[in-house]
Write an enzyme that holds these catalytic residues in place. Sequence first.
Site, PDB file in Angstrom:
ATOM      1  N   GLY A  30     118.657  23.121 -30.124  1.00  0.00           N
ATOM      2  CA  GLY A  30     118.527  24.192 -31.118  1.00  0.00           C
ATOM      3  C   GLY A  30     117.323  24.065 -32.042  1.00  0.00           C
ATOM      4  N   ASN A  79     114.532  25.736 -31.906  1.00  0.00           N
ATOM      5  CA  ASN A  79     114.046  27.075 -32.280  1.00  0.00           C
ATOM      6  C   ASN A  79     114.924  27.683 -33.372  1.00  0.00           C
ATOM      7  OD1 ASN A  79     111.668  28.197 -30.626  1.00  0.00           O
ATOM      8  ND2 ASN A  79     112.878  27.081 -29.104  1.00  0.00           N
ATOM      9  N   MET A  84     121.535  28.744 -22.336  1.00  0.00           N
ATOM     10  CA  MET A  84     121.299  28.553 -20.906  1.00  0.00           C
ATOM     11  C   MET A  84     122.362  29.199 -20.008  1.00  0.00           C
ATOM     12  SD  MET A  84     118.490  27.052 -21.278  1.00  0.00           S
ATOM     13  CE  MET A  84     118.045  26.455 -19.654  1.00  0.00           C
ATOM     14  N   ARG A  85     122.754  30.421 -20.338  1.00  0.00           N
ATOM     15  CA  ARG A  85     123.705  31.141 -19.484  1.00  0.00           C
ATOM     16  C   ARG A  85     123.098  32.487 -19.128  1.00  0.00           C
ATOM     17  NH1 ARG A  85     127.277  28.582 -17.108  1.00  0.00           N
ATOM     18  NH2 ARG A  85     128.572  30.444 -16.902  1.00  0.00           N
ATOM     19  N   ILE A  86     123.310  32.886 -17.879  1.00  0.00           N
ATOM     20  CA  ILE A  86     122.877  34.230 -17.487  1.00  0.00           C
ATOM     21  C   ILE A  86     123.964  35.200 -17.944  1.00  0.00           C
ATOM     22  CG2 ILE A  86     122.423  35.741 -15.507  1.00  0.00           C
ATOM     23  CD1 ILE A  86     121.195  33.292 -14.131  1.00  0.00           C
ATOM     24  N   ASN A 144     115.303  37.148 -26.696  1.00  0.00           N
ATOM     25  CA  ASN A 144     115.248  35.816 -26.073  1.00  0.00           C
ATOM     26  C   ASN A 144     113.853  35.226 -26.241  1.00  0.00           C
ATOM     27  OD1 ASN A 144     116.077  33.636 -24.346  1.00  0.00           O
ATOM     28  ND2 ASN A 144     115.020  34.627 -22.631  1.00  0.00           N
ATOM     29  N   HIS A 181     111.413  32.802 -23.892  1.00  0.00           N
ATOM     30  CA  HIS A 181     111.301  32.185 -22.577  1.00  0.00           C
ATOM     31  C   HIS A 181     110.013  31.369 -22.559  1.00  0.00           C
ATOM     32  CE1 HIS A 181     111.749  31.633 -18.296  1.00  0.00           C
ATOM     33  NE2 HIS A 181     110.481  31.962 -18.161  1.00  0.00           N
ATOM     34  N   LEU A 214     116.451  39.214 -15.081  1.00  0.00           N
ATOM     35  CA  LEU A 214     116.294  37.891 -15.691  1.00  0.00           C
ATOM     36  C   LEU A 214     114.863  37.662 -16.211  1.00  0.00           C
ATOM     37  CD1 LEU A 214     117.640  35.067 -16.184  1.00  0.00           C
ATOM     38  CD2 LEU A 214     116.632  34.380 -13.996  1.00  0.00           C
ATOM     39  N   ASP A 215     114.766  37.194 -17.438  1.00  0.00           N
ATOM     40  CA  ASP A 215     113.479  36.878 -18.065  1.00  0.00           C
ATOM     41  C   ASP A 215     112.485  38.040 -17.939  1.00  0.00           C
ATOM     42  OD1 ASP A 215     114.455  34.392 -18.818  1.00  0.00           O
ATOM     43  OD2 ASP A 215     113.909  33.510 -16.895  1.00  0.00           O
TER      44      ASP A 215
HETATM   45  C1  GRF Z   1     112.960  26.268 -25.318  1.00  0.00           C
HETATM   46  O1  GRF Z   1     111.876  25.788 -24.599  1.00  0.00           O
HETATM   47  C2  GRF Z   1     113.203  27.716 -25.002  1.00  0.00           C
HETATM   48  O2  GRF Z   1     112.035  28.427 -24.729  1.00  0.00           O
HETATM   49  C3  GRF Z   1     114.034  27.650 -23.757  1.00  0.00           C
HETATM   50  O3  GRF Z   1     114.864  26.527 -23.947  1.00  0.00           O
HETATM   51  C4  GRF Z   1     114.267  25.635 -24.864  1.00  0.00           C
HETATM   52  C5  GRF Z   1     115.244  25.469 -25.980  1.00  0.00           C
HETATM   53  O4  GRF Z   1     114.859  24.525 -26.929  1.00  0.00           O
HETATM   54  N1  GRF Z   1     114.708  28.887 -23.508  1.00  0.00           N
HETATM   55  P1  GRF Z   1     115.660  24.415 -28.298  1.00  0.00           P
HETATM   56  O5  GRF Z   1     117.135  24.285 -27.948  1.00  0.00           O
HETATM   57  O6  GRF Z   1     115.372  25.621 -29.109  1.00  0.00           O
HETATM   58  O7  GRF Z   1     115.153  23.159 -28.930  1.00  0.00           O
END
Ligand code: GRF
Length: 243
Positions: free
Chosen positions: A43, A45, A121-123, A138, A140, A175-176
């Site tokens: 987490g 971000n 990390m779930r679709i 999101n 990516h 996706l993405d």
């Molecule tokens: C980041 O690189 C983000 O782009 C990707 O998963 C990673 C998550 O990192 N989707 P964090 O959990 O925010 O540290």
Amino acid sequence: MFHDLQFTISDWTYFLFHAVKAIYMTDPHAVARRFVILISGRGSNMQQIIEQSRSQGWPAEFVRVIANETHAPGIEWARQQGLATAVVPHREFADRQAFDNRLAEVIEADRPDYVLLAGFMRILTPGFVAKFRNRLVNIHPSLLPAFPGLKTHEQAIAAGVGWHGCTVHFVTDQLDHGPIIAQAAVPVKPNDTPEALSERVLSVEHQIYPRAVRWLAEGRVQINQAGQVALEGVTQRHLWKDE
Ligand code: GRF
């Protein structure tokens, strides 16, 4: 003498309008947008978004952090910060649909304006995406549309590209993929490893995602008729770092 005053309906409407306007103008939090953040792991971000919002005073309220992993380190951090949290463990649900239904219920209880995926990390199923259409965002770790999916840093090194980076975008069924809010680019260096490249990209994720969330909080982000993101009053939209 006051008992002679007669107020018409239009007088009352006028008073009410100005009273409400005064409240909104004196208290920016009266119009603060509400965000729910979804995470799966560390987490970082999420932390950057919350810390930068606090230090810069955005009109934003982070109403809940939700993890699908019981032991996600990020959820512990959120608890320590006094934020409302929830864990919806995907393994306890019969299928993707059942998990997404419960997740949507938990999110909707907090009436967020936006739902931010930050290392979630779930679709998500099309039904879930449709429920939060134009409100689901999101990050990516690639310059989309290049390198959707996993292991983006490996993919970038293998492709021999000169630049790699990250994209903040609205989520669609694909996706993405989806309307791009902002991107940040970093160089790929000779003999780069996926780890070194991922750290370089993460350092710009921590700048661009908070910036994009601030624009959402300030109401600067619209999706135009062409399905592209239009930003109001933003001079520097994208970011690059040349070392
Ligand atoms: C980041 O690189 C983000 O782009 C990707 O998963 C990673 C998550 O990192 N989707 P964090 O959990 O925010 O540290």
